[in-house]
Design an enzyme around this catalytic site. Structure first.
Site, PDB file in Angstrom:
ATOM      1  CE1 TYR A  33      -4.652   1.477  -0.365  1.00 12.18           C
ATOM      2  CE2 TYR A  33      -3.678   2.921   1.609  1.00 12.18           C
ATOM      3  CZ  TYR A  33      -4.591   2.489   0.417  1.00 12.18           C
ATOM      4  OH  TYR A  33      -5.528   3.445   0.859  1.00 12.18           O
TER       5      TYR A  33
ATOM      6  CE  LYS B 192      -7.194   6.053   1.268  1.00 12.20           C
ATOM      7  NZ  LYS B 192      -7.876   7.213   0.362  1.00 12.20           N
TER       8      LYS B 192
HETATM    9  P1  NAD Z   1     -12.319   3.954  -8.096  1.00 14.99           P
HETATM   10  O1  NAD Z   1     -11.741   3.804  -8.911  1.00 14.99           O
HETATM   11  O2  NAD Z   1     -13.935   3.914  -8.701  1.00 14.99           O
HETATM   12  O3  NAD Z   1     -12.412   4.930  -7.392  1.00 14.99           O
HETATM   13  C1  NAD Z   1     -11.321   6.077  -7.683  1.00 14.99           C
HETATM   14  C2  NAD Z   1     -11.391   7.562  -8.186  1.00 14.99           C
HETATM   15  O4  NAD Z   1     -10.927   8.633  -7.943  1.00 14.99           O
HETATM   16  C3  NAD Z   1     -11.737   7.725  -9.228  1.00 14.99           C
HETATM   17  O5  NAD Z   1     -13.139   7.941  -9.488  1.00 14.99           O
HETATM   18  C4  NAD Z   1     -10.766   8.008 -10.488  1.00 14.99           C
HETATM   19  O6  NAD Z   1     -11.318   8.922 -11.081  1.00 14.99           O
HETATM   20  C5  NAD Z   1     -11.084   9.362  -8.869  1.00 14.99           C
HETATM   21  N1  NAD Z   1      -9.854  10.224  -9.317  1.00 14.99           N
HETATM   22  C6  NAD Z   1      -8.165   9.847  -9.372  1.00 14.99           C
HETATM   23  N2  NAD Z   1      -7.743  10.834  -9.675  1.00 14.99           N
HETATM   24  C7  NAD Z   1      -8.497  11.665  -9.153  1.00 14.99           C
HETATM   25  C8  NAD Z   1      -8.083  13.244  -9.924  1.00 14.99           C
HETATM   26  N3  NAD Z   1      -6.415  14.043  -9.960  1.00 14.99           N
HETATM   27  N4  NAD Z   1      -9.312  14.097  -9.757  1.00 14.99           N
HETATM   28  C9  NAD Z   1     -10.091  13.883  -9.305  1.00 14.99           C
HETATM   29  N5  NAD Z   1     -10.898  12.688  -9.469  1.00 14.99           N
HETATM   30  C10 NAD Z   1      -9.642  11.414  -9.058  1.00 14.99           C
HETATM   31  O7  NAD Z   1     -12.040   3.239  -6.892  1.00 14.99           O
HETATM   32  P2  NAD Z   1     -12.865   3.532  -4.804  1.00 14.99           P
HETATM   33  O8  NAD Z   1     -11.909   1.739  -4.355  1.00 14.99           O
HETATM   34  O9  NAD Z   1     -14.598   3.334  -5.343  1.00 14.99           O
HETATM   35  O10 NAD Z   1     -11.972   4.527  -4.406  1.00 14.99           O
HETATM   36  C11 NAD Z   1     -12.955   5.574  -3.967  1.00 14.99           C
HETATM   37  C12 NAD Z   1     -11.744   5.705  -2.656  1.00 14.99           C
HETATM   38  O11 NAD Z   1     -12.012   4.985  -1.533  1.00 14.99           O
HETATM   39  C13 NAD Z   1     -10.162   6.017  -2.404  1.00 14.99           C
HETATM   40  O12 NAD Z   1      -9.826   7.222  -1.684  1.00 14.99           O
HETATM   41  C14 NAD Z   1      -9.871   4.532  -2.275  1.00 14.99           C
HETATM   42  O13 NAD Z   1      -8.923   4.791  -1.884  1.00 14.99           O
HETATM   43  C15 NAD Z   1     -11.376   4.095  -1.105  1.00 14.99           C
HETATM   44  N6  NAD Z   1     -10.890   3.229  -0.542  1.00 14.99           N
HETATM   45  C16 NAD Z   1     -10.678   1.585  -1.287  1.00 14.99           C
HETATM   46  C17 NAD Z   1     -11.065   0.625  -0.666  1.00 14.99           C
HETATM   47  C18 NAD Z   1     -10.738  -1.135  -2.117  1.00 14.99           C
HETATM   48  O14 NAD Z   1     -10.873  -1.393  -1.568  1.00 14.99           O
HETATM   49  N7  NAD Z   1     -11.161  -0.354  -2.752  1.00 14.99           N
HETATM   50  C19 NAD Z   1     -10.685   0.774   0.302  1.00 14.99           C
HETATM   51  C20 NAD Z   1     -10.860   1.569   1.512  1.00 14.99           C
HETATM   52  C21 NAD Z   1     -11.566   2.718   1.108  1.00 14.99           C
HETATM   53  O1  0WE Z   2      -6.890   3.020  -1.687  1.00 11.23           O
HETATM   54  C1  0WE Z   2      -6.779   1.832  -2.057  1.00 11.23           C
HETATM   55  C2  0WE Z   2      -6.672   1.818  -3.888  1.00 11.23           C
HETATM   56  C3  0WE Z   2      -6.006   3.173  -4.130  1.00 11.23           C
HETATM   57  C4  0WE Z   2      -5.679   3.551  -5.691  1.00 11.23           C
HETATM   58  C5  0WE Z   2      -5.871   1.905  -6.862  1.00 11.23           C
HETATM   59  C6  0WE Z   2      -4.751   1.974  -7.873  1.00 11.23           C
HETATM   60  C7  0WE Z   2      -4.528   1.361  -8.069  1.00 11.23           C
HETATM   61  C8  0WE Z   2      -4.309   1.835 -10.009  1.00 11.23           C
HETATM   62  C9  0WE Z   2      -5.274   4.482  -5.864  1.00 11.23           C
HETATM   63  N1  0WE Z   2      -4.028   4.264  -7.698  1.00 11.23           N
HETATM   64  C10 0WE Z   2      -3.914   3.025  -7.459  1.00 11.23           C
HETATM   65  N2  0WE Z   2      -3.892   3.439  -8.863  1.00 11.23           N
HETATM   66  C11 0WE Z   2      -3.386   2.728  -9.769  1.00 11.23           C
HETATM   67  O2  0WE Z   2      -2.431   2.493 -11.541  1.00 11.23           O
HETATM   68  N3  0WE Z   2      -7.140   0.521  -1.447  1.00 11.23           N
HETATM   69  C12 0WE Z   2      -7.592   1.105  -0.386  1.00 11.23           C
HETATM   70  C13 0WE Z   2      -7.584  -0.578  -1.882  1.00 11.23           C
HETATM   71  C14 0WE Z   2      -6.147  -1.060  -1.457  1.00 11.23           C
HETATM   72  O3  0WE Z   2      -5.251  -0.880  -2.643  1.00 11.23           O
HETATM   73  C15 0WE Z   2      -3.723  -1.770  -2.317  1.00 11.23           C
HETATM   74  C16 0WE Z   2      -4.254  -2.669  -1.142  1.00 11.23           C
HETATM   75  C17 0WE Z   2      -5.871  -2.046  -1.287  1.00 11.23           C
HETATM   76  C18 0WE Z   2      -6.673  -2.585   0.086  1.00 11.23           C
HETATM   77  C19 0WE Z   2      -2.676  -1.806  -2.228  1.00 11.23           C
HETATM   78  C20 0WE Z   2      -1.880  -2.511  -2.200  1.00 11.23           C
HETATM   79  C21 0WE Z   2      -2.598  -3.307  -0.828  1.00 11.23           C
HETATM   80  C22 0WE Z   2      -3.697  -3.540  -0.428  1.00 11.23           C
END
Ligand code: NAD
Ligand code: 0WE
Length: 265
Positions: free
Chosen positions: A155, A162
């Site tokens: 991560y 975060k």
């Molecule tokens: P997602 O890819 O659907 O959403 C991420 C969003 O960030 C996308 O809509 C992308 O277009 C937007 N983004 C990236 N760069 C940007 C920029 N410069 N300007 C505007 N928007 C931008 O994935 P998600 O998992 O729904 O992620 C949403 C949030 O939830 C993130 O903050 C992620 O860290 C958090 N999160 C995700 C998980 C997981 O496991 N998926 C767990 C905990 C927290």
């Molecule tokens: O916040 C996240 C993911 C955020 C994210 C994911 C990507 C993948 C593709 C941000 N930037 C990018 N850029 C890319 O090009 N999570 C909480 C999901 C997540 O991501 C991980 C996790 C978990 C959970 C990455 C490594 C280990 C665990």
């Protein structure tokens, strides 16, 4: 009477139907909120527009959160169309794929700065513009991950972003509290979204989560949506500066060896 009856919400972070922000949008729509959407890049419009229109959104604007002029446009447009803002949802994060593998120690200065700008500073940038539109108070929420508190392999710089985001939630809550604006975060367990695809071993992470988390389940976008409704409704009126875990209890564990492995003969 629904929980968010007639409240106006602006949502950042829908990329497609799997986005956590879309789970939040659907739950808020079901509770009577009027929704507006902003998406990151032109290529996303074909996915976001149909989703946004299906919940009756009037505002669907492109906005890269690193672009001050684009942010100003979205909030100006929101003011024209809706006037008052009650709810702001921030569900945005980005790190270079190469930084979500290998070692944190190898992070480049430029990538560190970009990751923190998009994933942490952007909350401050939207809060600045939300404040004047939240004249009768409001709720701002973001999405975080436990990787900002404890080490999750790979991560890396996102974990550092975060940690900054979590601290930012508390400082914003302090600044905006006197205006009746609450600022909170949901810390979700791993969910299969666009941001999670491309992460090597993600499927294994989900199956491990199911074995270790006290509730023995994985979290869904819908689960996060329900908590988001509570966090942005009057039912959490005195909750601010908090990180609410929606992770099936994962974060309370000290030893994360699957219980079955310890008990089998
Ligand atoms: P997602 O890819 O659907 O959403 C991420 C969003 O960030 C996308 O809509 C992308 O277009 C937007 N983004 C990236 N760069 C940007 C920029 N410069 N300007 C505007 N928007 C931008 O994935 P998600 O998992 O729904 O992620 C949403 C949030 O939830 C993130 O903050 C992620 O860290 C958090 N999160 C995700 C998980 C997981 O496991 N998926 C767990 C905990 C927290
Ligand atoms: O916040 C996240 C993911 C955020 C994210 C994911 C990507 C993948 C593709 C941000 N930037 C990018 N850029 C890319 O090009 N999570 C909480 C999901 C997540 O991501 C991980 C996790 C978990 C959970 C990455 C490594 C280990 C665990």
């Amino acid at each position: 009477m629904t929980l968010l009856e007639g409240k106006n919400a602006l949502i950042f972070g829908v990329a497609n139907k799997n986005s956590i922000a879309w789970g939040i949008a659907q739950a808020m729509h079901a509770q009577g909120a009027n929704l507006a959407f902003s998406y990151a890049i032109p290529q996303l419009e074909k996915r976001v527009r149909p989703l946004a229109e299906s919940v009756g959104a009037k505002l669907i604007e492109e906005c890269d959160v690193t672009d001050d002029a684009a942010l100003d446009r979205v909030f100006d447009r929101f003011k024209e169309l809706h006037g008052q803002l009650d709810i702001l949802v921030h569900a945005v994060a980005y790190a270079d794929r190469e930084d979500l593998m290998g070692r944190y120690v190898d992070t480049k200065r430029e990538n560190f700065a970009r990751t923190l700008e998009i994933s942490a500073y952007s909350l401050v940038a939207v809060a600045q513009r939300a404040e004047p539109l939240m004249s009768s108070g409001g709720a701002i929420m973001t999405m975080t991950y436990h990787g900002g508190v404890a080490v999750m392999p790979h991560y890396n710089v996102m974990g550092v972003a975060k940690a900054a985001l979590d601290a930012s939630v508390r400082y914003l809550a302090h600044d905006l509290g006197p205006k009746g604006i609450r600022v909170n975060a949901i810390s979700a367990g791993p969910i299969k979204t666009l941001a999670a695809s491309g992460i090597s071993g993600f499927r294994r992470m989900l199956s491990y989560h199911e074995k270790v988390a006290p509730l023995r389940t994985v979290v869904t976008q819908e689960d996060v949506g329900h908590t988001a409704v509570w966090l942005c409704s009057d039912w959490s009126k005195h909750v601010t500066g908090e990180i609410v875990y929606v992770d099936a209890g994962w974060n309370i564990m000290g030893m994360t060896v699957p219980f079955d492995d310890l008990t089998e003969q």
